[in-house]
Enzyme design. Structure first.
Site, PDB file in Angstrom:
ATOM      1  N   TYR A  11      30.699 -39.884  15.361  1.00  0.00           N
ATOM      2  CA  TYR A  11      31.244 -41.162  15.712  1.00  0.00           C
ATOM      3  C   TYR A  11      30.481 -42.155  14.450  1.00  0.00           C
ATOM      4  O   TYR A  11      29.532 -41.812  14.026  1.00  0.00           O
ATOM      5  CB  TYR A  11      30.225 -41.557  16.876  1.00  0.00           C
ATOM      6  N   ARG A  65      26.209 -46.057  21.943  1.00  0.00           N
ATOM      7  CA  ARG A  65      26.430 -47.606  21.810  1.00  0.00           C
ATOM      8  C   ARG A  65      24.769 -47.928  22.367  1.00  0.00           C
ATOM      9  O   ARG A  65      24.400 -49.160  21.987  1.00  0.00           O
ATOM     10  CB  ARG A  65      27.558 -48.026  22.804  1.00  0.00           C
ATOM     11  N   ARG A  92      35.492 -38.110  26.673  1.00  0.00           N
ATOM     12  CA  ARG A  92      36.128 -39.556  27.225  1.00  0.00           C
ATOM     13  C   ARG A  92      35.716 -40.553  26.280  1.00  0.00           C
ATOM     14  O   ARG A  92      34.744 -40.374  25.680  1.00  0.00           O
ATOM     15  CB  ARG A  92      35.882 -39.960  28.589  1.00  0.00           C
ATOM     16  N   ASP A 143      35.597 -44.890  25.598  1.00  0.00           N
ATOM     17  CA  ASP A 143      35.432 -46.200  26.858  1.00  0.00           C
ATOM     18  C   ASP A 143      36.453 -46.997  26.347  1.00  0.00           C
ATOM     19  O   ASP A 143      37.140 -46.887  25.047  1.00  0.00           O
ATOM     20  CB  ASP A 143      34.149 -46.892  26.402  1.00  0.00           C
TER      21      ASP A 143
END
Length: 255
Positions: free
Chosen positions: A110, A204, A50, A52
Site C-alpha cells: 500500500y 490509515r 477489501r 474502504d
C-alpha cells in the site's frame, strides 16, 4: 471451468469500497456485472481483500470461475467496454484451479500519499491527503523502522476488523516486510507498506499516528509505546481514505 485472475485498477471516489454493500455501489458489483454479461452466466468475483470507501488501487487482484472459451484478451476488452471509466481490468490470466486471489496471496503493498505544501493542486485532491505542515522525516523514518518486522498491531486495528471471540489463529499479529518513506517530488511524501496482511484501517491508523509524530505532536518514544500497549485508544486519528492506494498483491511467482 476456468479459474481466471484479474488485475484491476480503480478510482475509489464515489464507491462504497471493494465489497458489495446494500448502501451503495461497490467495485466488486461492477466487475461481477461486466463479467456476467461477457461470460453469459452468473459470476461471483473474489478479491484479494477489501478496500474502504474512497480507497484506490492500481494493482488489486481478484479471481472468478467460468465456463467460457473466450481468450483473456477478449475478456479484458469486453469487461472494460462495460465497466465505468473509473474501473479498468489491466490483465486477465488463467490460473490453476487451486488459485485463490486472497488465500494464495503472500503480501500486499500500500502507498499513502501526503502533500505538505501550502496548496494542494486540484489534480491531486482525490488521491493525496493535504497536511500543510513541515514534517520531521527523520522521526518518520525511525518510526517506520519500529514497525518493520512482526508485531501485534492491535493499537492500529479498527473495531470489527476480526472476530475477537476466536482465540486461535494469529489475532492482530502481522509482519511488515518493508516500511518506507519516499519523496517523489518536493512537498509530496509517500508512506509505503508491504506486509503479509493488514487489519481493518491498519494502514490509515498507522499513517494518522505517524503524521502526528512528524508534526511533533508525539515523540518517537511515544510511538514505540503505542505499538507495545496494543490499545487503539492510545494511537492517532485515522488518516483520510482518499490518500491510500493499493499498489500490488504479491504471489509466489513474483515474491
Amino acid at each position: 471451468m476456468r479459474t481466471i485472475k484479474l488485475t484491476i485498477a480503480f478510482d475509489g471516489t464515489g464507491y462504497c469500497g471493494w465489497q458489495r454493500q446494500h448502501n451503495g455501489i461497490s467495485i466488486q458489483q461492477e466487475l461481477e456485472r461486466a463479467a456476467s454479461t461477457i461470460c453469459n452466466q452468473r459470476i461471483d468475483i473474489h478479491g484479494a481483500g477489501r478496500t474502504d470507501a474512497g480507497v484506490h488501487a492500481i494493482g488489486m487482484t481478484a479471481h472468478f470461475r467460468a465456463a467460457t472459451a473466450l481468450p483473456g484478451a477478449v475478456l479484458q476488452k469486453g469487461m472494460n467496454a462495460l465497466l465505468p471509466t473509473a474501473i479498468r481490468v489491466i490483465t486477465v490470466d488463467d490460473e490453476a484451479p487451486s488459485f485463490h486471489a486472497r488465500f494464495s496471496a503472500l503480501a500486499k503493498t500500500y502507498r499513502y500519499a501526503v502533500s505538505c505544501g501550502p496548496v494542494l493542486l486540484p489534480q491531486q485532491r482525490l488521491y493525496t491527503a493535504h497536511l500543510p505542515y513541515r514534517l520531521d522525516c527523520g522521526d518518520l523514518q525511525t518510526c517506520l523502522a519500529v514497525i518493520s518486522g512482526t508485531h501485534d498491531f492491535s493499537s492500529f486495528e479498527t473495531t470489527g476488523s476480526r472476530d475477537r471471540t476466536i482465540t486461535t489463529g494469529r489475532g492482530a499479529v502481522r509482519t511488515i516486510f518493508r516500511a518506507e518513506l519516499r519523496e517523489p517530488e518536493p512537498g509530496l511524501l509517500h508512506l509505503c507498506f508491504t506486509g503479509d496482511g493488514f487489519l481493518r484501517h491498519m494502514v490509515r491508523n498507522l499513517t494518522g499516528t505517524l503524521l502526528e509524530v512528524g508534526r511533533g505532536k508525539r515523540t518517537v518514544q511515544e510511538f514505540r509505546d503505542i505499538v507495545q500497549l496494543r490499545d487503539r485508544n492510545r494511537a492517532g486519528a485515522t488518516a483520510p481514505a482518499h490518500g491510500l492506494t493499493l499498489l500490488a498483491v504479491h504471489y509466489a511467482h513474483d515474491w
